[in-house]
Design a protein around this motif. Structure first.
Motif, PDB file in Angstrom:
ATOM      1  N   UNK A 141     -27.958 -13.187  14.721  1.00 11.34           N
ATOM      2  CA  UNK A 141     -27.346 -13.717  13.433  1.00 11.34           C
ATOM      3  C   UNK A 141     -25.808 -13.062  13.497  1.00 11.34           C
ATOM      4  N   UNK A 142     -25.406 -12.373  15.029  1.00 13.27           N
ATOM      5  CA  UNK A 142     -23.945 -11.811  14.812  1.00 13.27           C
ATOM      6  C   UNK A 142     -23.360 -13.188  15.749  1.00 13.27           C
ATOM      7  N   UNK A 143     -22.194 -13.820  15.333  1.00 11.49           N
ATOM      8  CA  UNK A 143     -21.503 -14.756  16.186  1.00 11.49           C
ATOM      9  C   UNK A 143     -20.804 -14.177  17.216  1.00 11.49           C
ATOM     10  N   UNK A 144     -20.226 -12.943  17.259  1.00 11.49           N
ATOM     11  CA  UNK A 144     -19.332 -12.613  18.222  1.00 11.49           C
ATOM     12  C   UNK A 144     -20.165 -12.424  19.700  1.00 11.49           C
ATOM     13  N   UNK A 145     -21.346 -11.999  19.462  1.00  6.82           N
ATOM     14  CA  UNK A 145     -22.192 -11.877  20.713  1.00  6.82           C
ATOM     15  C   UNK A 145     -22.200 -13.122  21.470  1.00  6.82           C
ATOM     16  N   UNK A 146     -22.280 -14.238  20.677  1.00 10.67           N
ATOM     17  CA  UNK A 146     -22.730 -15.662  21.179  1.00 10.67           C
ATOM     18  C   UNK A 146     -21.143 -15.952  21.943  1.00 10.67           C
ATOM     19  N   UNK A 192     -23.611 -24.895  25.896  1.00  9.69           N
ATOM     20  CA  UNK A 192     -25.096 -24.917  25.395  1.00  9.69           C
ATOM     21  C   UNK A 192     -25.339 -23.595  24.596  1.00  9.69           C
ATOM     22  N   UNK A 193     -24.657 -22.503  24.996  1.00  7.57           N
ATOM     23  CA  UNK A 193     -24.651 -21.290  24.323  1.00  7.57           C
ATOM     24  C   UNK A 193     -24.382 -21.361  22.925  1.00  7.57           C
ATOM     25  N   UNK A 194     -22.946 -22.160  22.802  1.00  2.46           N
ATOM     26  CA  UNK A 194     -22.305 -22.192  21.535  1.00  2.46           C
ATOM     27  C   UNK A 194     -23.104 -23.142  20.473  1.00  2.46           C
ATOM     28  N   UNK A 225     -27.151 -23.421  15.888  1.00  3.45           N
ATOM     29  CA  UNK A 225     -28.462 -23.852  15.384  1.00  3.45           C
ATOM     30  C   UNK A 225     -28.886 -22.629  14.702  1.00  3.45           C
ATOM     31  N   UNK A 226     -28.750 -21.515  15.390  1.00  2.00           N
ATOM     32  CA  UNK A 226     -29.344 -20.344  14.741  1.00  2.00           C
ATOM     33  C   UNK A 226     -28.401 -19.718  13.530  1.00  2.00           C
TER      34      UNK A 226
END
Length: 928
Positions: free
Chosen positions: A731-736, A754-756, A761-762
């Motif tokens: 749930x931490x967007x900065x890591x993604x 693909x990662x984004x 989705x999460x």
């Protein structure tokens, strides 16, 4: 032989059946006459009508009352009695209905509110749409208002002209031209006829212009003759002033016929009034004013003279008579007036005002005091005329003997006396007027002045005397409040606070404090004291009465010494309006009463540090450690203090001890950051590895670890760190985002997308992820694909200011303004949108408008560093050095921490130790 066939038309001669109506079977509603039915014949019966309607397929109408029981007229139970058990049953049914209705009422109302808000967001009122434009009208200057063009015809329809023009004959034009011409030759026809007599109806016009010019010339000649002539007696020039005479002629008011008629009617009415009631003074005054308005001053004076004779006991009529006469005559009139109205203060004051010499005024006022010795106004005017303090003191001494109940005179006398005599005067005043709170307050102020005088001598001894004297002020005011209550003088708490504010405004802060101490707790319930006193502090501070607010806070802190919020408010008050010493004193007391309040310890240490006293700051933090041994904030503050002052070894030791004593995830993170800033990357990675075993769900540890690996060029290890991070903390967007940027830096845009996508989705409806997706498409996929992703993002996050800002800049220049209006409606004054609108005004070179909107963006969120940087960049181009310095100072006071560009620069290890001002300049340089 006759035919045996029956006659088919024989039925026409037969009589009609009973109750027959022609055409009834096909729906006709015929009528019958007396000739049809004979002398008496009934119409069709109900059965016949029903049978005919059945043949047509119509339903017969049913009478609702035909089956009604006469004894039970209105229903099955109408005839029964309504008993108590029936009422109880009805109440039970009503309660059941209410309970069923209340079961989902809250959910239903919440849903209605959501739908209403959604409807308002989709279809806002016109007033809301133009609210920002209406607010912007306040910045429009007068010149801009005057330069607004007139509204033309926007309907593109030909309007019918109101005026019609016609061709004017030449004879009319020639006639108008000859109106101003004058004939200056003799008529030849008359000369030939033997005469020069011009007939009366010859048509020659009188030249009024020349007549007026001749009149003015004659008048000026007469004035010149008068002004140049000399007097045969004295030989001096006369006092006729030609300019003043002409000015007086210009000031003559020419009255219209209607006004003259009104004056005549009013004169008749007033004449009737004064004749019918000659003792009515207002009637005489009105009649004189009418004559004055009509310009008949002689008649006005004559009228007012008659009024004075008829109403000699009216002070108003004498004053009006004095007004209508010149100065010398007015003196005579008022001298006669005092013979009749000798007790009128107004008459004596008017007589004194007529005198231009001070001695004459004193003489008049002293004469007035002989007639009216109990007039406070006369005594005050007499004292004000005295230039000597001794004479004024003598007069006031006599005044208070004559009028012992006048508080003003007692206070004036006390101000003129020496401190010792003033104390005696106030004691006498207190005994004479025991119900006056002003005397008690004056006594407190006098004692405060004496204490200040004592404090100017020797330091130690006089300081103790001064404190004792100031304690006497508190006791005096407290005794005054007690005595006033004993004499039933019940001033409210609000009135006492106003008196305290007045004392503060007049330079008596200790008296103000004494009044607050004695009265701030009056008439308050015990459970309401805290809220009431906080409200008093806020209102006093809003009015600029800092001393009163400080006194209320001091009393509240005595009652509630363990209230952390009160100490915080007191510290903020001293920081805003006090000195560094007063703030330090408040914080020193605060940490004693609230030792568990970490914020107060940190404020005290920071103030010591800002004052340049680093050892004192260390001492404060050491005491804080004793009171809060496991506080991570205090440990980190101590580390920051040592690191900022170059004591890196001490800071590292403190971090080691902190990890042992206060084993928190933030302390481990700060330890890794500290090692990273010092260039000890291996130690930092070891610290992070240990921290991750203790706190595997702390996302910032994975971020720092991945960034260190990436800075070392070890992309595989960085990828593994980020992957472990977003698996442990999905749930931490900065890591993604960091993982996506790593793949993009490794030329793997497909994997970054693909990662984004997986991150979206999460974390649904996350505008930061959508914004990063759009940036990835801009860098690799092209503007068309980026715009498509931006549209999808706005559908999922319709109120995101970040996405709307990107959407505005994605539009062509002519469409950006309309897009910004939509953004403001959807995002409800988001600071990012407001900053974007300011940049649009900047692009259009509307400088003042842009500056105003930058200020609005900062007011909405001072913690957004990018907005400060954009404002500074704007002022670099269009502002002065004063504007730029103002932005820098305000940014330093706000100390922002957020914003994409701001965080990227501020958290860069190479920028460690740089202040807010330097970071602001760097961010402004980096913005594009």
């Amino acid at each position: 032989m006759a035919s045996s066939k029956p006659n088919k038309l024989a039925f026409l001669s037969m009589p009609a059946p009973a109750s027959y109506v022609a055409g009834l079977g096909r729906g006709a509603s015929g009528f019958t006459t007396r000739s049809d039915i004979g002398p008496a014949r009934e119409g069709p019966s109900a059965e016949v009508i029903a049978e005919a309607q059945a043949k047509r397929g119509e339903e017969a109408e049913i009478d609702p009352d035909q089956f009604q029981d006469p004894d039970n007229e209105y229903g099955l139970f109408a005839g029964t009695t309504y008993e108590q058990d029936d009422e109880e049953a009805d109440k039970i049914y009503e309660q059941v209905d209410e309970a069923m209705d209340a079961r989902r009422r809250a959910r239903r109302e919440a849903q209605e509110h959501i739908e209403l808000a959604k409807h308002r967001a989709e279809r806002p009122k016109i007033q809301q749409q133009f609210a920002d434009l209406k607010r912007g009208l306040s910045a429009v200057t007068d010149e801009e208002w005057e330069n607004i063009p007139e509204v033309g015809n926007l309907t593109r329809k030909k309007r019918r002209k109101d005026e019609r023009s016609f061709v004017v004959p030449d004879s009319v034009l020639v006639g108008d031209r000859s109106k101003t011409e004058y004939e200056n030759a003799l008529d030849t026809r008359q000369q030939e006829a033997g005469g020069f007599v011009t007939p009366a109806d010859s048509g020659t016009l009188t030249n009024f212009v020349e007549i007026g010019q001749a009149r003015d010339k004659i008048l000026s000649l007469k004035l010149d003759q008068i002004s140049n002539s000399t007097s045969s007696v004295s030989g001096s020039a006369t006092s006729v002033d030609p300019k003043g005479y002409l000015t007086s002629l210009d000031s003559v008011i020419i009255k219209s016929d209607a006004e003259i008629g009104d004056i005549k009617r009013a004169r008749m009415l007033f004449d009737s009034l004064v004749k019918s009631n000659p003792k009515h003074a207002p009637g005489w005054i009105a009649a004189a004013c009418l004559e004055e308005h009509a310009g008949r001053m002689v008649a006005a004076r004559k009228t007012i003279k008659l009024g004075c004779e008829q109403c000699p006991k009216s002070e108003d009529i004498w004053l009006e008579a004095a007004r209508l006469h010149n100065n010398e005559d007015a003196k005579v009139i008022l001298a006669n007036a005092v013979q009749h109205v000798g007790q009128s203060v107004k008459i004596w004051m008017a007589a004194a005002d007529l005198e231009h010499d001070v001695k004459a005024k004193k003489r008049v006022l002293r004469k007035a005091l002989e007639h009216i010795p109990n007039s406070v106004r006369l005594w005050k005017e007499t004292v004000n005329l005295e230039s000597s303090i001794v004479d004024a003191r003598v007069l006031l001494s006599r005044a208070v003997e004559v009028i012992p109940l006048s508080v003003e005179l007692w206070l004036a006398l006390a101000r003129l006396e020496t401190p010792e005599k003033a104390k005696a005067v106030l004691n006498k005043a207190r005994k004479a007027v025991p119900t006056s709170h002003e005397i008690w307050i004056a006594a407190g102020r006098l004692l405060e002045q004496q204490a200040d005088v004592v404090g100017e001598g020797e330091m130690k001894k006089t300081e103790e005397e001064r404190n004792k004297a100031l304690e006497v002020v508190d006791k005096t005011i407290e005794a005054g409040v007690r005595e006033l209550r004993r004499h039933q003088v019940l001033l409210t708490r609000e009135q006492w606070l106003k008196e305290a504010e007045r004392c503060e405004a007049e330079g008596s802060p200790r008296t103000c404090e004494a009044i607050v101490k004695a009265t701030v707790a009056m008439d308050i319930e015990e459970e309401d004291r805290y809220d009431t006193w906080v409200g008093d502090v806020e209102s006093a501070e809003a009015r600029g009465r800092v001393g009163t607010a400080r006194a209320v806070l001091a009393y509240a802190l005595k009652v509630f010494p363990d209230k952390k919020d009160l100490w915080m408010r007191a510290a903020e008050l001293e920081k805003a309006h006090g000195t560094r010493e007063s703030l330090d004193a408040v914080l020193s007391r605060a940490v004693v009463h609230c030792p568990q309040a970490e914020t107060l310890w940190l404020m005290a240490a920071k103030e010591k540090w800002l004052a340049g006293d680093v050892p004192a700051a260390r001492e404060v933090l050491e005491r804080a450690f004793v009171a809060n041994p496991e506080s991570e904030q205090i440990w980190l503050a101590a580390v920051k203090l040592e690191a900022e002052n170059g004591e890196l070894r001490v800071a590292r030791e403190l971090l080691v001890r902190a990890r042992t004593v206060a084993d928190t995830q933030r302390i481990w993170m700060k330890s890794a950051v500290f090692e990273r800033q010092q260039g000890q990357l291996t130690t930092a990675l070891e610290t992070l590895a240990t921290a991750l075993t203790k706190f595997p769900k702390f996302a910032k540890l994975y971020m720092i670890q991945g960034q260190i690996h990436q800075s070392q060029g070890n992309l595989a290890a960085a990828r593994a760190s980020f992957a472990a991070g977003y698996k442990a903390c999905p749930k931490e967007p900065t890591l993604w985002i960091l993982a996506s940027r790593l793949e993009e830096a490794d030329k793997k845009s497909i994997k970054a997308r693909a990662l984004l996508e997986k991150a979206r989705l999460v974390n649904p409806a996350c505008d930061v992820l959508w914004a990063e997706t759009v940036r990835v498409e801009e860098r690799s996929g092209g503007p068309a694909q980026a715009k498509a992703m931006l549209a999808r993002g706005l559908q999922e996050c319709p109120t995101s200011g970040l996405l709307w800002s990107m959407a505005i800049w994605a539009e062509p220049r002519p469409m950006r303004k309309a897009r910004s209006v939509d953004a403001l409606k959807k995002s409800e004054d988001n600071p990012i949108i407001v900053c974007t609108v300011a940049r649009l005004f900047w692009a259009d070179r509307r400088i003042e408008k842009a500056r105003h909107w930058f200020g609005r963006a900062i007011a909405l969120n001072e913690d957004l560093g990018d907005s400060w940087a954009w404002w500074l960049k704007f002022e670099r181009e269009h502002g002065t050095e004063e504007h730029r310095e103002d932005v820098r100072k305000r940014c330093e006071a706000a100390d922002p921490h957020h914003g994409p560009t701001w965080q990227a620069i501020a958290k860069d290890p190479s920028n460690h130790g740089k202040g807010v001002r330097k970071i602001l300049e760097m961010v402004a340089d980096a913005l594009q």
